[in-house]
Enzyme design. Structure first.
Site, short mmCIF file in Angstrom:
data_model
loop_
_atom_site.label_atom_id
_atom_site.label_comp_id
_atom_site.label_asym_id
_atom_site.label_seq_id
_atom_site.Cartn_x
_atom_site.Cartn_y
_atom_site.Cartn_z
N GLY A 39 0.87 -1.18 0.00
CA GLY A 39 0.00 0.00 0.00
C GLY A 39 0.90 1.22 0.00
O GLY A 39 1.90 1.26 0.73
N ASN A 43 3.94 1.93 2.59
CA ASN A 43 5.30 1.87 2.03
C ASN A 43 6.04 3.19 2.24
O ASN A 43 7.22 3.21 2.64
CB ASN A 43 5.26 1.59 0.52
CG ASN A 43 4.69 0.22 0.18
OD1 ASN A 43 4.57 -0.63 1.05
ND2 ASN A 43 4.34 0.02 -1.09
N ASN A 180 5.61 10.48 -11.13
CA ASN A 180 6.35 9.87 -12.23
C ASN A 180 5.79 10.40 -13.55
O ASN A 180 4.87 11.21 -13.57
CB ASN A 180 6.34 8.33 -12.12
CG ASN A 180 4.95 7.73 -12.31
OD1 ASN A 180 4.05 8.38 -12.87
ND2 ASN A 180 4.76 6.52 -11.85
N GLY A 217 16.50 8.96 -14.41
CA GLY A 217 16.77 9.71 -13.18
C GLY A 217 15.59 10.54 -12.71
O GLY A 217 14.44 10.16 -12.92
N ASP A 238 12.48 -6.44 -8.79
CA ASP A 238 11.07 -6.13 -8.57
C ASP A 238 10.97 -4.62 -8.33
O ASP A 238 11.51 -4.12 -7.34
CB ASP A 238 10.57 -6.92 -7.34
CG ASP A 238 9.09 -6.69 -7.04
OD1 ASP A 238 8.47 -5.85 -7.71
OD2 ASP A 238 8.58 -7.35 -6.11
N THR A 240 8.38 -2.91 -7.57
CA THR A 240 7.31 -2.52 -6.63
C THR A 240 7.91 -1.68 -5.49
O THR A 240 8.92 -2.05 -4.91
CB THR A 240 6.63 -3.78 -6.03
OG1 THR A 240 6.27 -4.64 -7.10
CG2 THR A 240 5.38 -3.41 -5.23
N ALA A 241 7.24 -0.56 -5.19
CA ALA A 241 7.61 0.34 -4.09
C ALA A 241 8.87 1.19 -4.36
O ALA A 241 9.33 1.90 -3.46
CB ALA A 241 7.77 -0.40 -2.75
N ALA A 242 9.38 1.17 -5.60
CA ALA A 242 10.54 2.03 -5.90
C ALA A 242 10.14 3.50 -5.75
O ALA A 242 10.86 4.29 -5.13
CB ALA A 242 11.05 1.76 -7.30
N GLY A 243 8.98 3.86 -6.31
CA GLY A 243 8.49 5.25 -6.20
C GLY A 243 8.20 5.61 -4.75
O GLY A 243 8.45 6.75 -4.33
N ASP A 244 7.67 4.66 -4.00
CA ASP A 244 7.37 4.93 -2.58
C ASP A 244 8.66 5.18 -1.80
O ASP A 244 8.72 6.04 -0.92
CB ASP A 244 6.62 3.74 -1.96
CG ASP A 244 5.29 3.49 -2.67
OD1 ASP A 244 4.70 4.45 -3.19
OD2 ASP A 244 4.84 2.32 -2.70
#
Ligand code: RIB
Length: 291
Positions: A39, A43, A180, A217, A238, A240-244
């Site tokens: 979520g 995150n 993003n 970047g 994975d 997932t959660a890179a942006g978080d």
């Protein structure tokens, strides 16, 4: 250091590893399946806490899942005293992760879509000098943005995932956008990054805008001020959660008085570690892992 309140979602993530993301009409067997805490609200709150920021999460989930959340969060110093257990299902996400590390996510709101007055009231414990961090996985967002601003808080928004309704929110009250390319295109109406930055900067002249561009970047724009930070090369397992992770580490840096570029560099390093690990909240690095 500013106090930070994250008012957002908690999901139970169901992740499926696949050779590639399923196409319409297709049935594909997964090579691995796991459930984990996720979520965007949780995150980002975990990323902030792991980065060392004084962070509280206000959120809702099924009362039955609360003890598990307490156990998960205990080592990270995240204050979850404002997370309320309700008599309804928790939010969940179905996540496909293909061998390139790229993902595709479906969310079902559950408790995240039933925000109650008592949960939102957490904002009233905060004021000038504090930061309110929001995403788009809970309901009552326009009211929440206004209430944070009325309290004199700095309002930071990661407008993820995009939705039609978002365009009618009082976005002019937002002080910091972290978004993003997809979200930037949604709000600005263009897919050209340079035009996107110009449009967003003209639309929200007082706001700091952080645009994350994956392998390209990230860029920060506020009025005439601009910084660009290159991505780090990593083997993605994975995403997932890179942006978080980026959002949490960036804000943690800002809240402890780091310069914008330095906060961007910190966030870039943290997000690179997240993509090299499986999972969401659990894949976010501790500050010590960045040394
Ligand atoms: O940003 C990643 C998150 O998006 C996942 O943890 C999933 O729950 C969805 O909210």
């Amino acid at each position: 250091m500013n106090r930070i309140l994250v008012l957002g979602s908690i999901n139970i993530d169901h992740s499926y590893e696949l050779e590639r993301i399923v196409r319409p009409g297709e049935t594909v067997a997964s090579s691995a399946y796991r459930t984990a805490w996720g979520g965007k609200g949780l995150n980002q709150a975990i990323a902030l806490a792991k980065a060392g920021a004084e962070t509280a999460l206000a959120a809702q989930l099924s009362a039955a899942d609360r003890p598990g959340l307490e156990m998960f969060c205990a080592p990270f110093g995240l204050d979850i005293s404002r997370v309320r257990g309700l008599d309804c299902p928790s939010g969940h996400a179905i996540i496909q992760v293909e061998s390139s590390g790229q993902n595709s996510i479906i969310i079902a709101a559950g408790a995240n879509g039933m925000m109650e007055d008592a949960t939102i009231a957490a904002i009233d414990e905060y004021g000038a000098g504090d930061i309110l961090l929001l995403q788009n996985e809970i309901n009552r967002m326009p009211e929440i943005i206004r209430r944070g601003k009325e309290r004199g808080m700095t309002v930071a928004l990661n407008p993820s995932p995009c939705s039609k309704e978002m365009l009618d929110w009082p976005l002019e009250l937002v002080d910091i956008f972290i978004l993003n390319e997809t979200e930037g295109e949604y709000i600005s109406g263009t897919s050209c990054v340079e035009e996107m930055l110009d449009i967003l900067a003209a639309k929200f002249p007082a706001a700091g805008i952080v645009l994350t561009l994956g392998a390209q970047g990230s860029v920060y724009r506020r009025g005439e001020e601009e910084y660009r930070v290159a991505a780090m090369k990593v083997e993605a397992v994975d995403t997932t959660a890179a942006g978080d992770t980026y959002t949490g580490y960036f804000l943690a840096g800002i809240s402890e008085g780091k310069a914008v570029r330095e906060a961007m560099e910190l966030a870039t390093r943290a997000a690179a570690i997240t993509v090299s690990r499986q999972g969401a909240a659990g894949s976010i690095p501790m500050a010590a892992d960045l040394a």
